[in-house]
Design an enzyme around this catalytic site. Structure first.
Site, mmCIF file in Angstrom:
data_model
loop_
_atom_site.group_PDB
_atom_site.id
_atom_site.type_symbol
_atom_site.label_atom_id
_atom_site.label_comp_id
_atom_site.label_asym_id
_atom_site.label_seq_id
_atom_site.Cartn_x
_atom_site.Cartn_y
_atom_site.Cartn_z
ATOM 1 N N LYS A 276 0.870 -1.183 0.158
ATOM 2 C CA LYS A 276 0.095 -0.062 -0.333
ATOM 3 C C LYS A 276 1.009 1.295 -0.028
ATOM 4 O O LYS A 276 2.074 1.331 0.343
ATOM 5 C CB LYS A 276 -0.895 -0.164 1.223
ATOM 6 C CG LYS A 276 -2.169 -0.957 1.176
ATOM 7 C CD LYS A 276 -2.885 -0.783 2.603
ATOM 8 C CE LYS A 276 -4.066 -1.704 2.500
ATOM 9 N NZ LYS A 276 -4.899 -1.556 1.630
ATOM 10 N N ARG B 110 -10.673 -11.265 1.449
ATOM 11 C CA ARG B 110 -11.250 -12.533 0.884
ATOM 12 C C ARG B 110 -10.659 -13.606 0.860
ATOM 13 O O ARG B 110 -11.204 -14.753 0.870
ATOM 14 C CB ARG B 110 -11.832 -11.898 -0.650
ATOM 15 C CG ARG B 110 -10.725 -11.696 -1.427
ATOM 16 C CD ARG B 110 -11.015 -10.970 -2.739
ATOM 17 N NE ARG B 110 -10.932 -9.542 -2.498
ATOM 18 C CZ ARG B 110 -11.488 -8.592 -3.365
ATOM 19 N NH1 ARG B 110 -11.643 -8.865 -4.708
ATOM 20 N NH2 ARG B 110 -11.170 -7.505 -3.199
HETATM 21 N N1 BES Z 1 -8.246 -3.659 4.240
HETATM 22 C C1 BES Z 1 -8.592 -3.271 2.886
HETATM 23 C C2 BES Z 1 -9.545 -2.599 2.370
HETATM 24 C C3 BES Z 1 -9.738 -0.978 3.129
HETATM 25 C C4 BES Z 1 -9.031 0.022 2.387
HETATM 26 C C5 BES Z 1 -10.399 -0.714 4.270
HETATM 27 C C6 BES Z 1 -9.046 1.064 3.079
HETATM 28 C C7 BES Z 1 -10.513 0.726 4.414
HETATM 29 C C8 BES Z 1 -9.898 1.681 3.859
HETATM 30 C C9 BES Z 1 -8.461 -4.223 1.842
HETATM 31 O O1 BES Z 1 -7.617 -5.732 2.309
HETATM 32 C C10 BES Z 1 -7.945 -3.940 0.518
HETATM 33 O O2 BES Z 1 -6.748 -3.630 0.493
HETATM 34 N N2 BES Z 1 -8.289 -3.942 -0.498
HETATM 35 C C11 BES Z 1 -8.352 -3.615 -1.652
HETATM 36 C C12 BES Z 1 -8.676 -4.493 -2.739
HETATM 37 C C13 BES Z 1 -8.183 -4.246 -4.284
HETATM 38 C C14 BES Z 1 -6.571 -4.693 -4.056
HETATM 39 C C15 BES Z 1 -8.946 -4.963 -5.096
HETATM 40 C C16 BES Z 1 -8.871 -2.048 -2.087
HETATM 41 O O3 BES Z 1 -9.910 -1.984 -1.494
HETATM 42 O O4 BES Z 1 -7.908 -1.270 -2.403
HETATM 43 MN MN MN Z 2 -5.706 -5.259 1.617
#
Ligand code: BES
Ligand code: MN
Ligand code: ZN
Length: 487
Positions: free
Chosen positions: A271, A345
């Site tokens: 991230k 997931r």
């Molecule tokens: N934990 C995150 C989702 C999230 C992001 C929650 C920001 C709250 C604030 C999850 O694991 C994630 O990183 N999801 C990705 C999925 C994407 C790579 C398809 C996302 O939402 O960017």
């Molecule tokens: Mn994630």
């Protein structure tokens, strides 16, 4: 916080002894039957331009003439709804913040008798929220004030309803507090083993069956997808199962599954740095099912409840899962990992397969799953998905009653298109468009053996900014949902 109820008519408020009397008034006109001292005072305050019967209006008076209470806090609720009443109680107690009042008595005027139970429940929740302070790694945090005791005043014939509301409110408040406390703990404190210890502790105090599986046991179950996420971290994973048995063993349980990523760095699909600290809250789903377990264990409804938490870190390392890797889930389906940041997931799918063994009445998973859900619904409503309308309705009503609302999202087959893979049964990400829905479609493939619901709480589990911290949501929704399933 000590909560009690006391019979007191609205026309006898002046004789009520308390450090502070908080009077919540609904409607645009002064309700009938109010204490003459109170009515005179309110009319005067309105005439002098210091108070209006308009939502958000508050007037705090010290040693009001004719009152036994040392302080009188008038709060206008506006509409006669529980939502407005809760906001008014919060505003009224806000007036006492940092002040000397230790005992507050709360009375409601202008509401219907049928609202009493809900008013009591939400007054408790507002009060509990007003005094919660995170201290674990900041012992110097200032105390919220002296407030330690709340008495809810209501007509004698409302005593039963007040009691019921108080009891439910206190149990949910305890659940919310546990969820917030776990979520707020930094990632170096709230590890998978910490979550396991929390569940074990709850098991001991409330007589629950708790099972904690370590890496070896998880591998034996064939949870290749969950372990693939965990493999990049030095922190060992935990698969936690707790059972509350309030009904005969033959009765099918409700199963709640929580995403317990105790820190989500994104893994190799790292991230960006900004606000990455907030990914300690990525165990908000786990925290909320744990909080719900506590609330349910205190309320002891006649139902069986199983709570499952899949807990691990998502970290980059030489051993970490890589984009392009194909892993095998417990269901046997192979998954091509196109983005290691779509890890929620990957841990939930194995937990959903594990849940089959309970032959459940319904399974609801709860997860801070997608940033896309934050874009879609913001921080007001959780995203809700359900495989059948009745379950969707139950979750929706539970959210409304708990003032912890959700909004149903679609599960059309077309949304699965993007998850196609040339190298596995399914890919873990699709296109960016409709990201919360594609994530739900991925999970749906693993939830075929029972009625299934899914709550994407990415926008509601915590707040950022100055008030950064866990909200305890959706403990209220889930507790109301579980209680509704007992009937
Ligand atoms: N934990 C995150 C989702 C999230 C992001 C929650 C920001 C709250 C604030 C999850 O694991 C994630 O990183 N999801 C990705 C999925 C994407 C790579 C398809 C996302 O939402 O960017
Ligand atoms: Mn994630
Ligand atoms: Zn995540």
């Amino acid at each position: 916080m000590d909560f009690r109820s006391q019979s007191a008519a609205l026309d006898g408020l002046a004789t009520q002894a308390a450090d502070a009397l908080v009077l919540v008034i609904a409607g645009q006109v002064l309700p009938q039957g109010l204490d003459s001292a109170a009515a005179a005072l309110i009319k005067d305050a309105i005439k002098l331009g210091d108070f209006e019967l308009k939502a958000g209006q508050c007037l705090s008076l010290l040693r009001p003439a004719g009152f036994k209470a040392q302080r009188l806090v008038l709060v206008a609720a506006g509409a006669a709804t529980t939502k407005a009443a809760k906001a008014a109680v919060a505003a009224g107690l806000g007036q006492l913040k940092g002040k000397g009042a230790a005992h507050a008595a709360i009375a409601f005027a202008g509401f219907a008798a049928e609202q009493t139970e809900a008013l009591a429940e939400h007054a408790v929740l507002a009060a509990a929220d007003a005094v919660y302070v995170y201290r674990h790694t900041k012992p110097s945090a200032p105390a919220p004030g002296k407030l330690a005791k709340i008495t809810l005043l209501a007509d004698k014939d409302q005593a039963k309803a007040v009691k019921a509301g108080l009891t439910r409110g206190q149990a949910i408040a305890a659940g919310i507090e546990l969820a917030r406390e776990c979520a707020n703990r930094p990632g170096n404190y709230a590890t998978p083993s910490f979550l396991a210890d929390q569940v074990r502790g709850l098991g001991r105090s409330h007589g629950l069956k708790v099972e904690v599986l370590d890496q070896k046991a998880i591998a034996k179950l064939g949870m290749g997808s969950f372990l693939a996420v965990a493999q990049g971290s030095d922190e060992p994973p935990r698969f936690i199962v707790a059972r509350y048995e309030g009904a005969p063993k033959t009765q099918a349980p409700v199963v709640l599954v929580g995403k317990g990523i105790t820190f989500d760095s994104g893994g190799i699909s790292l991230k960006p740095g900004a606000e990455m600290d907030e990914m300690k809250f990525d165990m908000g789903g786990a925290a909320s099912v744990l909080g719900t377990l506590r609330a349910v264990a205190e309320l002891k409804p006649k139902i069986n409840l199983v709570v499952i938490i899949a807990a691990c870190e998502n970290m980059p390392s030489g051993r970490a899962l890589k984009p392009g890797d194909v892993i095998t889930s417990m269901s046997g389906q192979t998954i091509e990992v196109l983005n290691t940041d779509a890890e929620g997931r990957l841990i939930l799918c194995d937990a959903l397969t594990y849940a089959e063994r309970f032959k459940p009445k319904a399974v609801v998973d709860v997860a801070t799953l997608t940033g896309a859900c934050v874009i879609a619904l913001g921080g007001v409503r959780s995203g809700m998905y359900a495989s059948d309308d009745e379950l969707a309705q139950s979750l929706s009503s539970a959210g409304d009653a708990a003032l912890d609302p959700c909004w149903r999202m679609p599960l059309d087959d077309e949304y699965e298109e993007g998850l196609k893979s040339n190298f596995a049964d399914v890919a873990n990400v699709g296109s960016r468009a409709g990201g919360s829905i594609t994530a739900a479609m991925f999970l749906k493939r693993f939830a075929t053996q029972y009625r299934w619901g899914h709550l994407d709480i990415a926008g509601t589990a915590w707040k950022g900014g100055a008030a950064k911290g866990g909200t305890g949501r959706p403990v209220g929704l889930l507790t109301h949902f579980v209680l509704s399933q007992a009937r």
